[in-house]
Design a protein around this motif. Structure first.
Motif, PDB file in Angstrom:
ATOM      1  N   TYR A   1       4.197   6.545 -13.692  1.00  0.00           N
ATOM      2  CA  TYR A   1       4.514   5.136 -13.917  1.00  0.00           C
ATOM      3  C   TYR A   1       3.235   4.305 -13.768  1.00  0.00           C
TER       4      TYR A   1
ATOM      5  N   GLY B   1       0.785  -1.229   0.000  1.00  0.00           N
ATOM      6  CA  GLY B   1       0.000   0.000   0.000  1.00  0.00           C
ATOM      7  C   GLY B   1       0.815   1.276   0.000  1.00  0.00           C
ATOM      8  N   ALA B   2       2.114   1.152  -0.139  1.00  0.00           N
ATOM      9  CA  ALA B   2       2.973   2.335  -0.073  1.00  0.00           C
ATOM     10  C   ALA B   2       3.684   2.537  -1.400  1.00  0.00           C
ATOM     11  N   GLY B   3       4.182   3.726  -1.600  1.00  0.00           N
ATOM     12  CA  GLY B   3       4.960   4.021  -2.791  1.00  0.00           C
ATOM     13  C   GLY B   3       6.349   3.420  -2.685  1.00  0.00           C
ATOM     14  N   LEU B   4       7.171   3.737  -3.648  1.00  0.00           N
ATOM     15  CA  LEU B   4       8.526   3.211  -3.690  1.00  0.00           C
ATOM     16  C   LEU B   4       9.465   4.094  -2.887  1.00  0.00           C
ATOM     17  N   GLN B   5      10.333   3.447  -2.133  1.00  0.00           N
ATOM     18  CA  GLN B   5      11.312   4.170  -1.318  1.00  0.00           C
ATOM     19  C   GLN B   5      12.709   3.827  -1.821  1.00  0.00           C
TER      20      GLN B   5
ATOM     21  N   PHE C   1       8.632   9.138  -4.858  1.00  0.00           N
ATOM     22  CA  PHE C   1       7.368   8.567  -5.321  1.00  0.00           C
ATOM     23  C   PHE C   1       6.216   8.889  -4.380  1.00  0.00           C
ATOM     24  N   GLY C   2       5.047   9.098  -4.970  1.00  0.00           N
ATOM     25  CA  GLY C   2       3.822   9.210  -4.202  1.00  0.00           C
ATOM     26  C   GLY C   2       3.288   7.836  -3.853  1.00  0.00           C
ATOM     27  N   PRO C   3       2.179   7.772  -3.089  1.00  0.00           N
ATOM     28  CA  PRO C   3       1.629   6.485  -2.644  1.00  0.00           C
ATOM     29  C   PRO C   3       0.912   5.715  -3.742  1.00  0.00           C
TER      30      PRO C   3
ATOM     31  N   LEU D   1       1.616   5.409 -10.354  1.00  0.00           N
ATOM     32  CA  LEU D   1       2.530   6.094  -9.448  1.00  0.00           C
ATOM     33  C   LEU D   1       3.023   7.385 -10.077  1.00  0.00           C
TER      34      LEU D   1
ATOM     35  N   ARG E   1      -6.839   7.713  -3.948  1.00  0.00           N
ATOM     36  CA  ARG E   1      -5.995   6.568  -3.634  1.00  0.00           C
ATOM     37  C   ARG E   1      -6.513   5.296  -4.287  1.00  0.00           C
TER      38      ARG E   1
ATOM     39  N   GLN F   1       2.118   0.455 -12.672  1.00  0.00           N
ATOM     40  CA  GLN F   1       2.605  -0.773 -12.062  1.00  0.00           C
ATOM     41  C   GLN F   1       1.486  -1.806 -12.050  1.00  0.00           C
TER      42      GLN F   1
END
Lengths: 111, 115
Positions: free
Chosen positions: B35, A40-44, B106-108, B91, B9, B37
């Motif tokens: 992007y 549920g999170a973006g890329l880190q 990057f955003g969520p 994304l 979201r 995904q």
């Protein structure tokens, strides 16, 4: 082509070391990266390595680069349950500014 | 410093409907990326903006996808009409400049389900 390949799954016990491998395609890529994605999170961005380096260490993370074989690895020392996530390697192909990602490796850390 | 914001979201639509996603990059970041995904895959670049100009849209399905970045800040990505295979997480990322590929934030993401 732009295929960055990774193994799909890795399972380790807490406290062990984890090694995630990646094969990339463009031998002229300037930077290579490791990203972490939690549910549920973006890329880190975890770390990146410049192509003229063989190794980079950052706390528990060690990145090894073998340019001859176009192989990149990420070693996580003392793996914790919080490290459970999907790990993506990525490259920046020559002449482009975009990131090309691998398919991701799901790391599962059990207590 | 606020991160990259995206909305909504989550979105569920039927095939052939249209949908739009919004992204607000980090303040001062000139470069913005969208992007796609798909489940079980790594993100794939759809489009890259430098300020309000397009740098790379080679993998954007232009017959149904469009994107704009008015005034070089916020961006919207639109799909019209949607297909089942568009189900994915979209994304948004930003970086200070185009040369700072390694500093993409990057955003969520927006999770789109097309039924």
């Amino acid at each position: 082509g732009e295929d960055v390949e990774q193994s799909l799954f890795l399972s380790v016990r807490e406290g062990d070391s984890s090694v995630i491998n990646c094969t990339y395609t463009d031998s002229s890529s300037t930077y290579l990266y490791w990203y972490k994605q939690e549910p549920g999170a973006g890329l880190q961005l975890l770390t990146y390595i410049f192509s003229n380096m063989d190794m980079k260490q950052d706390q528990r993370l060690t990145v090894l680069l073998n340019k001859k074989d176009k192989h990149l690895s990420l070693r996580i020392a003392d793996t914790q349950t919080g490290d459970s996530a999907i790990y993506f390697c990525a490259e920046t192909p020559t002449g482009f500014q975009k990131l090309v990602f691998g398919t991701g490796t799901r790391l599962l850390v059990s207590p | 410093e606020a991160g990259v914001a995206q909305s909504p979201r989550y979105k569920i639509i039927e095939k052939r409907q249209s949908v739009a996603f919004w992204c607000n990059p980090i303040s001062g970041h000139a470069t913005l990326y969208w992007y796609q995904q798909i489940l079980g895959q790594g993100p794939k670049l759809l489009i890259q903006f430098q300020n309000n100009g397009v740098v790379d849209d080679s993998q954007l399905p232009k017959d149904r996808f469009s994107a704009e970045r008015l005034k070089g800040v916020d961006s919207t990505l639109k799909i019209q009409p949607a297909k089942l295979e568009d189900s994915a997480v979209y994304l948004c990322a930003s970086s200070l400049s185009a040369g700072d590929t390694y500093e993409q934030y990057f955003g969520p993401g927006t999770r789109l389900t097309v039924t």
